[in-house]
Write a protein that holds these residues in place. Structure first.
Motif, PDB file in Angstrom:
ATOM      1  N   ALA A 119       0.357   3.375  13.639  1.00 59.54           N
ATOM      2  CA  ALA A 119      -0.235   3.039  12.338  1.00 59.54           C
ATOM      3  C   ALA A 119      -0.746   4.256  11.611  1.00 59.54           C
ATOM      4  CB  ALA A 119      -1.381   2.045  12.537  1.00 59.54           C
ATOM      5  N   HIS A 120      -0.901   5.369  12.298  1.00 60.95           N
ATOM      6  CA  HIS A 120      -1.439   6.569  11.671  1.00 60.95           C
ATOM      7  C   HIS A 120      -0.417   7.691  11.594  1.00 60.95           C
ATOM      8  CE1 HIS A 120      -4.964   4.221  12.773  1.00 60.95           C
ATOM      9  NE2 HIS A 120      -5.565   4.837  11.783  1.00 60.95           N
ATOM     10  N   VAL A 121       0.839   7.329  11.758  1.00 59.97           N
ATOM     11  CA  VAL A 121       1.948   8.273  11.631  1.00 59.97           C
ATOM     12  C   VAL A 121       2.885   7.762  10.549  1.00 59.97           C
ATOM     13  CG1 VAL A 121       3.928   9.291  12.804  1.00 59.97           C
ATOM     14  CG2 VAL A 121       1.774   9.009  14.036  1.00 59.97           C
ATOM     15  N   ASN A 122       3.366   8.653   9.718  1.00 58.73           N
ATOM     16  CA  ASN A 122       4.247   8.251   8.628  1.00 58.73           C
ATOM     17  C   ASN A 122       5.669   8.032   9.146  1.00 58.73           C
ATOM     18  OD1 ASN A 122       5.394   7.735   6.146  1.00 58.73           O
ATOM     19  ND2 ASN A 122       5.421   9.862   5.486  1.00 58.73           N
ATOM     20  N   SER A 123       5.926   6.806   9.596  1.00 57.17           N
ATOM     21  CA  SER A 123       7.271   6.418  10.015  1.00 57.17           C
ATOM     22  C   SER A 123       7.516   5.005   9.507  1.00 57.17           C
ATOM     23  CB  SER A 123       7.416   6.473  11.540  1.00 57.17           C
ATOM     24  OG  SER A 123       6.714   5.413  12.141  1.00 57.17           O
ATOM     25  N   LEU A 124       8.720   4.491   9.722  1.00 54.70           N
ATOM     26  CA  LEU A 124       9.072   3.174   9.199  1.00 54.70           C
ATOM     27  C   LEU A 124       8.722   2.036  10.163  1.00 54.70           C
ATOM     28  CD1 LEU A 124      12.613   3.903   7.694  1.00 54.70           C
ATOM     29  CD2 LEU A 124      10.373   4.180   6.625  1.00 54.70           C
ATOM     30  N   ASP A 125       8.329   2.367  11.377  1.00 59.51           N
ATOM     31  CA  ASP A 125       8.226   1.340  12.413  1.00 59.51           C
ATOM     32  C   ASP A 125       7.043   0.408  12.235  1.00 59.51           C
ATOM     33  OD1 ASP A 125      10.510   2.059  14.207  1.00 59.51           O
ATOM     34  OD2 ASP A 125       9.458   3.972  14.183  1.00 59.51           O
ATOM     35  N   MET A 126       5.937   0.896  11.706  1.00 59.23           N
ATOM     36  CA  MET A 126       4.799   0.010  11.522  1.00 59.23           C
ATOM     37  C   MET A 126       5.078  -1.020  10.437  1.00 59.23           C
ATOM     38  SD  MET A 126       1.987  -1.210  12.370  1.00 59.23           S
ATOM     39  CE  MET A 126       1.424  -0.085  13.637  1.00 59.23           C
ATOM     40  N   GLY A 127       5.676  -0.610   9.345  1.00 54.46           N
ATOM     41  CA  GLY A 127       5.972  -1.551   8.267  1.00 54.46           C
ATOM     42  C   GLY A 127       6.875  -2.685   8.715  1.00 54.46           C
ATOM     43  N   VAL A 128       7.969  -2.357   9.390  1.00 55.51           N
ATOM     44  CA  VAL A 128       8.890  -3.403   9.821  1.00 55.51           C
ATOM     45  C   VAL A 128       8.246  -4.265  10.905  1.00 55.51           C
ATOM     46  CG1 VAL A 128      10.081  -2.066  11.629  1.00 55.51           C
ATOM     47  CG2 VAL A 128      11.291  -3.885  10.436  1.00 55.51           C
ATOM     48  N   SER A 129       7.415  -3.670  11.759  1.00 53.56           N
ATOM     49  CA  SER A 129       6.725  -4.450  12.790  1.00 53.56           C
ATOM     50  C   SER A 129       5.766  -5.448  12.155  1.00 53.56           C
ATOM     51  CB  SER A 129       5.959  -3.516  13.737  1.00 53.56           C
ATOM     52  OG  SER A 129       6.844  -2.655  14.419  1.00 53.56           O
ATOM     53  N   PHE A 130       5.072  -5.024  11.112  1.00 57.81           N
ATOM     54  CA  PHE A 130       4.146  -5.926  10.430  1.00 57.81           C
ATOM     55  C   PHE A 130       4.886  -7.110   9.821  1.00 57.81           C
ATOM     56  CE2 PHE A 130       2.344  -7.208   6.311  1.00 57.81           C
ATOM     57  CZ  PHE A 130       1.150  -7.774   6.750  1.00 57.81           C
ATOM     58  N   PHE A 131       5.982  -6.851   9.125  1.00 54.85           N
ATOM     59  CA  PHE A 131       6.681  -7.954   8.460  1.00 54.85           C
ATOM     60  C   PHE A 131       7.385  -8.871   9.456  1.00 54.85           C
ATOM     61  CE2 PHE A 131       6.454  -4.963   4.796  1.00 54.85           C
ATOM     62  CZ  PHE A 131       5.649  -5.769   3.996  1.00 54.85           C
TER      63      PHE A 131
ATOM     64  N   ALA B 199      14.765   0.808   1.169  1.00 51.56           N
ATOM     65  CA  ALA B 199      13.865   1.565   0.293  1.00 51.56           C
ATOM     66  C   ALA B 199      12.439   1.055   0.202  1.00 51.56           C
ATOM     67  CB  ALA B 199      14.466   1.603  -1.118  1.00 51.56           C
ATOM     68  N   LEU B 200      12.062  -0.037   0.888  1.00 54.74           N
ATOM     69  CA  LEU B 200      10.746  -0.629   0.641  1.00 54.74           C
ATOM     70  C   LEU B 200       9.601   0.354   0.882  1.00 54.74           C
ATOM     71  CD1 LEU B 200       8.994  -3.039  -0.086  1.00 54.74           C
ATOM     72  CD2 LEU B 200       9.058  -3.735   2.323  1.00 54.74           C
ATOM     73  N   GLN B 201       9.606   1.029   2.016  1.00 57.07           N
ATOM     74  CA  GLN B 201       8.505   1.961   2.282  1.00 57.07           C
ATOM     75  C   GLN B 201       8.546   3.146   1.321  1.00 57.07           C
ATOM     76  OE1 GLN B 201       7.318   2.599   6.293  1.00 57.07           O
ATOM     77  NE2 GLN B 201       6.623   4.691   5.943  1.00 57.07           N
ATOM     78  N   TYR B 202       9.748   3.581   0.938  1.00 60.35           N
ATOM     79  CA  TYR B 202       9.825   4.663  -0.048  1.00 60.35           C
ATOM     80  C   TYR B 202       9.153   4.234  -1.351  1.00 60.35           C
ATOM     81  CZ  TYR B 202      13.744   5.912   3.088  1.00 60.35           C
ATOM     82  OH  TYR B 202      14.538   6.184   4.154  1.00 60.35           O
ATOM     83  N   TRP B 203       9.423   3.008  -1.765  1.00 59.11           N
ATOM     84  CA  TRP B 203       8.812   2.510  -3.003  1.00 59.11           C
ATOM     85  C   TRP B 203       7.297   2.441  -2.869  1.00 59.11           C
ATOM     86  CZ3 TRP B 203      12.606  -2.199  -3.098  1.00 59.11           C
ATOM     87  CH2 TRP B 203      13.861  -1.792  -3.548  1.00 59.11           C
ATOM     88  N   ALA B 204       6.824   1.912  -1.752  1.00 56.44           N
ATOM     89  CA  ALA B 204       5.378   1.774  -1.560  1.00 56.44           C
ATOM     90  C   ALA B 204       4.690   3.136  -1.593  1.00 56.44           C
ATOM     91  CB  ALA B 204       5.095   1.060  -0.237  1.00 56.44           C
ATOM     92  N   THR B 205       5.288   4.119  -0.917  1.00 56.21           N
ATOM     93  CA  THR B 205       4.696   5.452  -0.904  1.00 56.21           C
ATOM     94  C   THR B 205       4.808   6.115  -2.270  1.00 56.21           C
ATOM     95  OG1 THR B 205       5.324   5.643   1.431  1.00 56.21           O
ATOM     96  CG2 THR B 205       4.693   7.663   0.297  1.00 56.21           C
ATOM     97  N   ALA B 206       5.912   5.888  -2.954  1.00 55.66           N
ATOM     98  CA  ALA B 206       6.058   6.440  -4.308  1.00 55.66           C
ATOM     99  C   ALA B 206       5.003   5.865  -5.251  1.00 55.66           C
ATOM    100  CB  ALA B 206       7.461   6.158  -4.837  1.00 55.66           C
ATOM    101  N   VAL B 207       4.687   4.586  -5.085  1.00 57.31           N
ATOM    102  CA  VAL B 207       3.614   3.973  -5.886  1.00 57.31           C
ATOM    103  C   VAL B 207       2.279   4.632  -5.559  1.00 57.31           C
ATOM    104  CG1 VAL B 207       2.291   1.864  -6.253  1.00 57.31           C
ATOM    105  CG2 VAL B 207       4.781   1.767  -6.228  1.00 57.31           C
ATOM    106  N   ALA B 208       2.024   4.869  -4.267  1.00 55.10           N
ATOM    107  CA  ALA B 208       0.782   5.538  -3.869  1.00 55.10           C
ATOM    108  C   ALA B 208       0.704   6.939  -4.463  1.00 55.10           C
ATOM    109  CB  ALA B 208       0.689   5.603  -2.343  1.00 55.10           C
TER     110      ALA B 208
ATOM    111  N   LEU C 226      -0.288   6.150   3.954  1.00 54.79           N
ATOM    112  CA  LEU C 226      -1.039   4.953   3.600  1.00 54.79           C
ATOM    113  C   LEU C 226      -0.312   3.661   3.971  1.00 54.79           C
ATOM    114  CD1 LEU C 226      -3.547   3.756   2.293  1.00 54.79           C
ATOM    115  CD2 LEU C 226      -2.384   3.895   0.074  1.00 54.79           C
ATOM    116  N   TRP C 227       0.991   3.596   3.750  1.00 57.02           N
ATOM    117  CA  TRP C 227       1.732   2.362   4.019  1.00 57.02           C
ATOM    118  C   TRP C 227       1.667   1.997   5.489  1.00 57.02           C
ATOM    119  CZ3 TRP C 227       3.073  -1.677   1.466  1.00 57.02           C
ATOM    120  CH2 TRP C 227       4.089  -2.538   1.907  1.00 57.02           C
ATOM    121  N   SER C 228       1.864   2.978   6.372  1.00 50.22           N
ATOM    122  CA  SER C 228       1.774   2.704   7.805  1.00 50.22           C
ATOM    123  C   SER C 228       0.368   2.249   8.178  1.00 50.22           C
ATOM    124  CB  SER C 228       2.141   3.954   8.610  1.00 50.22           C
ATOM    125  OG  SER C 228       3.515   4.248   8.495  1.00 50.22           O
TER     126      SER C 228
END
Length: 546
Positions: free
Chosen positions: A127-139, A62-71, A84-86
């Motif tokens: 980084a400019h597409v709303n998917s989960l791959d950028m977030g996990v790649s960053f961490f 749920a991490l990216q869902y939470w981040a986007t929900a905060v946004a 934004l998160w990506s």
């Protein structure tokens, strides 16, 4: 480079990086899906159980869902907040690579590595597409960078860096699951075996690190499992082991699939990548821990792991790109001006090849994506191709004259703008690949609480634009698991739908083209509200009297 010029360059990079987040409509399927799940979190107030179209959806943490929900909560529900998160994690990844490269290999290597990552085609696109791959790649990359920094510092600093690495692993797990542990663990074991550096295990702070990781990850996994007993088996068994070992997700590609992905994804730095990889294994006699070797091992593990998987997508190998950027950054510090010129000039071939292929773009047209859309996109690609040719030529000329920093700045800037032009031009497909336009036609027909059905189809972005869910009819696909556990939210066959539809005083339905033709032949009472190349929307009630 003067301080003022550095500040202006950073401002320009930031402006270009975030420039088109709002411009493009959300594209199906990923962008619609990962925009809608956090929207439903905000709407329902339930931030524990992810839901897609009001049905339980446990494919990812749920991490990216939470981040986007905060946004959404802070800034509203927009295209840019959905992406934004990506964009933010991709942006921060560039600075992370700069800092790590500066500490490990020197200021020039760090700066060059940042230029490489911030302009690599695949890194910029994802980084400019709303998917989960950028977030996990960053961490994952943050964990690798923190681990590398820990090997160079004193005992106290080493512990802080290692705890940072463990925290990054925890966030990677919360981004996309156990892959956040499997890949780093495999790379670490392989490096230890190759180098026979058994003392490295003692520097990992396993007890404190594991405690931190569990403290960050376990609370949500426990909470979601208590609320949904079916979560554990689906998430840990089905989504991890079955996804990796089987072809059931329809993403099977041959083992060599990621070779062209890597070569194209590293543009415009592909030639220098080969040069850097050929020298990355060389031992640095001044250091006990071989940072470049570890980066190469990490990149290799990521590449081989996903190449062996039965499920492949282009973005899966993204975690190796920061490591490759660091290796390329080191190599760039070693290149002479003439050698750099010869390595930048071939990037013009990418633009030439693109222009040469464009006359055949009409052949990709179909009923769903008509030729006019491809021709409109071709205009953007022509601009991108010409820019790439000019940028590569200018960079080679500057390098030949000994202006290395200017050459690399132009080369990186060209790569970044090339990717942004190609991505922005993709907006020409939005009428086929996004529900934005048809949603605007539906809104005047909608009333609060009006039933809305998705008949034999599902549009991932429609719910986001309408800010409501739909009742699934016949079609399940990725919602199958949730429907199995919430069958009351599903209509299993056409006959039941017909009875339900006729009994309604007013309702709306999204239909596949085949379903619409079938119901029209049967004389089902419905009025066509809107249609495009992929979608048909019908209403149950008659049009309002003038």
């Amino acid at each position: 480079m003067t301080k003022r010029l550095i500040i202006l360059s950073l401002l320009a990079f930031t402006a270009v990086w975030f420039s088109n987040l709002e411009y493009r409509k959300l594209i199906n399927p990923d962008e619609g899906r990962y925009a809608e799940i956090p929207r439903e979190m905000v709407a329902s107030g339930d931030w524990t159980t992810p839901r897609l179209n009001d049905i339980k959806y446990f494919e990812k943490p749920a991490l990216q869902y939470w981040a986007t929900a905060v946004a959404y909560t802070l800034f509203g529900e927009h295209h840019w907040t959905a992406r934004l998160w990506s964009a933010l994690t991709g942006f921060l990844g560039v600075f992370m690579v700069y800092f790590t490269g500066r500490q490990l290999f020197g200021a020039r290597a760090g700066g060059y590595a940042a230029l490489v990552l911030g302009s690599s085609l695949l890194w910029v696109l994802i980084a400019h597409v709303n998917s989960l791959d950028m977030g996990v790649s960053f961490f994952l990359s943050a964990a690798v960078c923190a681990f590398l920094l820990a090997q160079r510092d004193t005992a106290n600093a080493r512990m802080r860096w290692m705890l940072a690495a463990w925290a990054a692993l925890a966030l990677a797990v919360l981004s996309k699951g156990l892959i956040g542990l499997v890949l780093p663990g495999a790379a670490l074991v392989l490096y230890i075996l190759i180098e026979r550096d058994w003392r490295l295990v003692g520097r990992l702070h396993l007890i404190a690190g594991t405690a931190l990781l569990l403290a960050l990850t376990v609370p949500w996994f426990v909470a979601v499992s208590r609320a949904n007993p079916e979560f554990f088996h689906f998430f840990f068994i089905h989504e991890h082991f079955e996804r990796f070992l089987t072809k059931q997700h329809g993403r099977y590609q041959p083992a060599y699939y990621f070779i062209p992905v890597l070569l194209a994804g590293m543009l415009p730095w592909t030639i220098t990548l080969f040069d850097a990889l050929a020298r990355a294994w060389k031992r640095d006699a001044r250091q006990h821990f071989q940072a470049q070797r570890f980066l190469l091992v990490w990149a290799t593990v990521v590449f081989v792991f996903f190449s062996a998987s039965g499920s492949k997508l282009v973005s899966y190998i993204l975690p190796m790109f920061p490591a490759l950027a660091l290796l390329i950054g080191v190599r760039l510090t070693q290149l002479g001006a003439r050698a750099l010129a010869w390595q930048t000039l071939p990037a013009a071939l990418a633009g030439i090849t693109l222009l040469a292929l464009l006359p055949a773009i009409d052949s990709y047209a179909s009923r769903e994506v008509p030729v006019e859309m491809f021709r409109a996109y071709a205009d953007w690609l022509i601009a991108a191709g010409l820019l790439q040719i000019a940028g590569a030529a200018a960079s080679a000329w500057l390098a030949w004259r000994g202006k290395t920093n200017a050459a690399l700045a132009v080369f990186a800037g060209t790569g970044l703008v090339f990717a942004q032009i190609a991505l922005s031009g993709h907006e020409n497909f939005s009428r086929a690949n996004s529900a934005y336009y048809i949603a605007q036609k539906i809104k005047p027909e909608m009333k609060p609480g009006m039933p809305f059905y998705s008949v034999n189809t599902y549009d991932q972005s429609l719910q986001f634009y309408l800010q409501r869910s739909t009742t699934m009819v016949v079609y399940k696909d990725e919602l199958s698991f949730g429907i199995e556990h919430e069958p009351e939210k599903f209509i299993p066959d056409f006959a039941q739908f017909e009875k339900t539809w006729i009994a309604q005083h007013e309702a709306l339905a999204l239909m596949s083209l085949d379903a619409y033709d079938m119901f029209r032949a049967k004389g089902l009472p419905m009025r066509l509200v809107a249609r495009d190349t992929r979608r048909i929307i019908v209403a149950r009630r008659q049009a309002a009297s003038p």
